[in-house]
Design an enzyme around this catalytic site. Structure first.
Site, mmCIF file in Angstrom:
data_model
loop_
_atom_site.group_PDB
_atom_site.id
_atom_site.type_symbol
_atom_site.label_atom_id
_atom_site.label_comp_id
_atom_site.label_asym_id
_atom_site.label_seq_id
_atom_site.Cartn_x
_atom_site.Cartn_y
_atom_site.Cartn_z
ATOM 1 N N ASP A 73 -10.850 2.171 -3.094
ATOM 2 C CA ASP A 73 -11.378 1.975 -1.737
ATOM 3 C C ASP A 73 -12.895 2.031 -1.736
ATOM 4 O OD1 ASP A 73 -9.079 1.481 -0.405
ATOM 5 O OD2 ASP A 73 -8.793 3.515 0.353
ATOM 6 N N ASP A 129 0.823 -1.217 0.000
ATOM 7 C CA ASP A 129 0.000 0.000 0.000
ATOM 8 C C ASP A 129 0.859 1.270 0.000
ATOM 9 O OD1 ASP A 129 -2.330 1.478 0.047
ATOM 10 O OD2 ASP A 129 -3.206 0.432 1.758
HETATM 11 C C1 GLA Z 1 -5.771 1.956 2.253
HETATM 12 C C2 GLA Z 1 -6.208 0.792 1.402
HETATM 13 C C3 GLA Z 1 -7.268 -0.007 2.122
HETATM 14 C C4 GLA Z 1 -6.729 -0.477 3.445
HETATM 15 C C5 GLA Z 1 -6.238 0.698 4.254
HETATM 16 C C6 GLA Z 1 -5.534 0.243 5.515
HETATM 17 O O1 GLA Z 1 -6.756 2.912 2.381
HETATM 18 O O2 GLA Z 1 -6.658 1.240 0.160
HETATM 19 O O3 GLA Z 1 -7.675 -1.093 1.327
HETATM 20 O O4 GLA Z 1 -5.685 -1.387 3.218
HETATM 21 O O5 GLA Z 1 -5.330 1.500 3.527
HETATM 22 O O6 GLA Z 1 -5.076 1.289 6.268
#
Ligand code: GLA
Length: 684
Positions: free
Chosen positions: A545, A475
């Site tokens: 997301d 990420d």
């Molecule tokens: C980001 C990702 C999510 C999740 C969060 C965790 O927003 O896109 O899918 O993994 O971080 O903090």
């Protein structure tokens, strides 16, 4: 597939396309043609129709040809062409004018690698490359324009090298990876626009005089504008018309533009954004620009999509997973957020396994003191309060349930409250004399430093070696501010954003090579780095997301324009949806998520018996259609209130049609969906 050099003209062609470049008497490179395959006779016509002679007559001599009216292959800064140049260099005396002219060329079987950068690849039988070397008329500076043509694809890939053979440092202030001059374009520009949780919405606007641009200045390719730039003829639609697309194999600041003049000549360019960019090129050094994938499709957007999908599936994504069935996963993020312990995780895993899920992904919150998003990035050791028996034990228990185990990392980041920050406050991007902006309560690590790279490689390796981890979610949750590196020299500061991306690629290259069995999925606050550069290393990317099924129709539609089905992470989440609050039937959520790389992201323990049964059936269904959806040919049959996506597998023995009606209608008429891509004599 061949590359021919005859009568001072280069002709790159395969069965589908031709790309033609002419060298003028003054040794400038002119763009003659890019489109459907042409033959020798047509070529004469194409050359003549460009009116080189006319322009030559209007000029006093060859050297004074009016370049602003000519379709140039590579536009030097400072000439009588005032449009956006392909290059702008700064010499020792402050001058910026160059005049790049044909010097020599080379035709190569295969496709040389781009040092340090992701790029498409192919064997000597599959692809050929033309490298045209240009030299400045006065200085020993050389530019190499590379063009690769693949045997079976309506694609040319391009990039540009700059070589400094002078005795002095030269600053690169601007370099495009590809410039394409088109005459008389009356078309539309198509781009993928958005923001966080709203990525890659299809947007189409008429071309007009002036510069139309897509760009990122955020340090990453960004949620906002994807590095995909399309010119479509006015009449072009899904299955008809001419489409020309550039997609940038790069994950950082980029700039794609179309400059249209009064004669409707269009200059389409793609490259690293020249905003806040300056690269010192020392004597005998070479600068390698990232690659642009250039597609010409004469059967509409669908034709373009098929080209990108096939090219990326076969010649961009690397590693053992590129054609492998991707596991159906459960991710605990929307199920628990930071609030979990081993028991909760195992309960979820047990339920997941009973439903047929194949991979359990432990998301954010398993390390340091990470009980919220304010802390612990950089402290990559297991939180024993939450997981007292550690990752090894947890992964074993999950493996015993018949599932693989995967884990989340955000290695490029550091929380100011972390142990790591206490030890190394100098490791962040930013200036130690200033208050630096935090994003999601975190700083970005200066991964251009060797010690930071080693730290990331070691800490990720330690975790991956400590347990049977078969999947990594990588990420990246904020964008660049306070762009400054304390270890780079003052004159190198404008190199930081590009150096960052080169360092990221080097880290990803090392890790994906070392852990070649591990399936990597990249993510950047959802789809903030959904680009071909990341796709080269990570065969799948978390699309957004936003998991709301209806919003996802637009997100996945836009994403599907260039990026393969198997690349798109799509999960069923709970209702009311956590991002938009909408309630949609489980069936709708299932169908939308089944249009890509399928998974779940909800608390299975809170579901009713009926819902569990439905999920079990969804999983069973997906297993029977997985290969067709992930690796089949996509047809976007309808993109209105009714959205239909169809997938046909390679031997056409199976087709899948996903259909969603977004709003209920009082509509007694019967809708017919016309299927495509079917075998003629088959019964489905
Ligand atoms: C980001 C990702 C999510 C999740 C969060 C965790 O927003 O896109 O899918 O993994 O971080 O903090």
């Amino acid at each position: 597939m061949a590359i021919i050099w005859d009568k001072r003209t280069f002709h790159l062609f395969n069965e589908k396309i031709s790309y033609v470049i002419k060298v003028t008497d003054a040794n400038h490179l002119m763009h003659v043609y890019f489109g459907e395959r042409v033959y020798e006779d047509d070529l004469d016509y194409a050359l003549n129709s460009r009116n080189y002679d006319k322009y030559r007559r209007e000029s006093a001599d060859n050297e004074n040809m009016n370049l602003q009216y000519l379709p140039q292959e590579f536009a030097s800064f400072g000439s009588n062409d005032p449009r956006l140049p392909s290059i702008r260099l700064e010499f020792k005396d402050g001058s910026r004018t160059t005049d790049f002219k044909y010097h020599r060329h080379q035709i190569i079987k295969g496709k040389p690698k781009l040092e340090g950068l992701p790029a498409t690849y192919g064997t000597e039988d599959e692809v050929e490359t033309l490298v045209i070397t240009l030299k400045d008329a006065y200085e020993d500076v050389f530019v190499e324009l590379s063009y690769s043509i693949f045997k079976d694809y309506n694609v040319i890939t391009r990039h540009t090298n700059i070589i400094n053979n002078t005795k002095h440092k030269i600053n690169i202030e601007r370099i495009t990876s590809a410039t394409l001059d088109l005459s008389h374009v009356e078309g539309d520009m198509i781009q993928l626009s958005g923001t966080w949780a709203k990525e890659r919405f299809y947007e189409r606007t008429p071309l007009r005089q002036g510069i139309q641009e897509i760009a990122s200045r955020k340090g990453s390719s960004s949620h906002d504008l994807n590095p995909l730039l399309i010119i479509a003829s006015k009449d072009a639609h899904e299955t008809y018309g001419e489409v020309l697309a550039m997609n940038f194999v790069y994950s950082g600041n980029f700039e794609g533009s179309i400059e249209v003049d009064a004669q409707k000549m269009a200059r389409m360019s793609m490259g690293i954004n020249d905003f806040d960019f300056k690269w010192a090129l020392h004597p005998n050094d070479t600068f390698v620009s990232p690659e642009v994938v250039l597609v010409y499709a004469n059967d509409g957007l669908e034709d373009m999509t098929h080209t990108f999908h096939n090219l990326y599936s076969n010649h961009l994504i690397k590693g053992k997973h590129k054609h492998a069935p991707r596991p159906i996963l459960l991710n605990n993020w929307e199920a628990t957020y930071f609030d979990f312990n081993e028991t909760k995780i195992l309960n979820l895993a047990q339920e997941a396994s009973a439903l047929g899920i194949e991979l359990f992904v432990l998301d954010d919150g398993w390390f340091g003191k990470r009980n919220n998003d304010q802390t612990s990035l950089g402290d990559w050791f297991v939180n024993k309060d939450k997981l007292p028996s550690g990752l090894d034990n947890l992964s074993k228990k999950i493996n015993d349930l018949g599932m693989k185990f995967g884990i989340w990392f955000e290695p490029e980041m550091i929380s100011p409250t972390s142990e790591l920050y206490k030890k190394h406050p100098e490791w962040i991007i930013g200036h130690h004399h200033r208050r630096n902006y935090q994003g999601r309560s975190q700083y970005i690590l200066d991964i251009t430093r060797k010690d930071v790279q080693t730290y990331i490689l070691d800490s990720v390796s330690n975790i991956l070696d400590s347990a049977n981890i078969e999947y990594v979610k990588w990420d990246y949750n904020r964008f660049f501010t306070d762009i400054y590196s304390s270890h780079l020299k003052p004159e190198q500061q404008k190199e930081l954003t590009h150096r960052y991306i080169l360092s990221l690629y080097s880290i990803l290259d090392k890790l994906t090579t070392k852990y070649k069995d591990v399936l990597f999925e990249s993510c950047a606050g959802g789809g903030g780095r959904f680009d071909p550069g990341m796709l080269y290393y990570t065969p799948q990317i978390w699309t957004s997301d936003n998991t709301d099924a209806i919003e996802r129709l637009k997100i996945q539609h836009g994403t599907s324009l260039a990026y393969p089905n198997a690349a798109m992470g799509c999960h069923v989440s709970s209702v009311p949806n956590h991002q938009v609050g909408r309630i949609t039937p489980l069936k709708t959520r299932g169908i939308v998520a089944m249009s890509g790389n399928f998974g779940y992201e909800l608390n299975l323990l809170e579901l009713s018996k009926e819902e569990k049964e439905e999920i079990k059936n969804q999983i069973k269904t997906y297993k029977t259609i997985r290969n067709t959806v992930q690796y089949g040919t996509l047809f976007r049959l309808s993109n209105a209130n009714d959205v239909s996506w169809m997938y046909v597998n390679k031997d056409k023995s199976q087709v899948v049609v996903n259909h969603i009606r977004q709003k209920g209608l009082v509509d007694p008429s019967i809708k017919t969906i016309k299927l495509k891509g079917l075998a003629k004599d088959a019964y489905y």
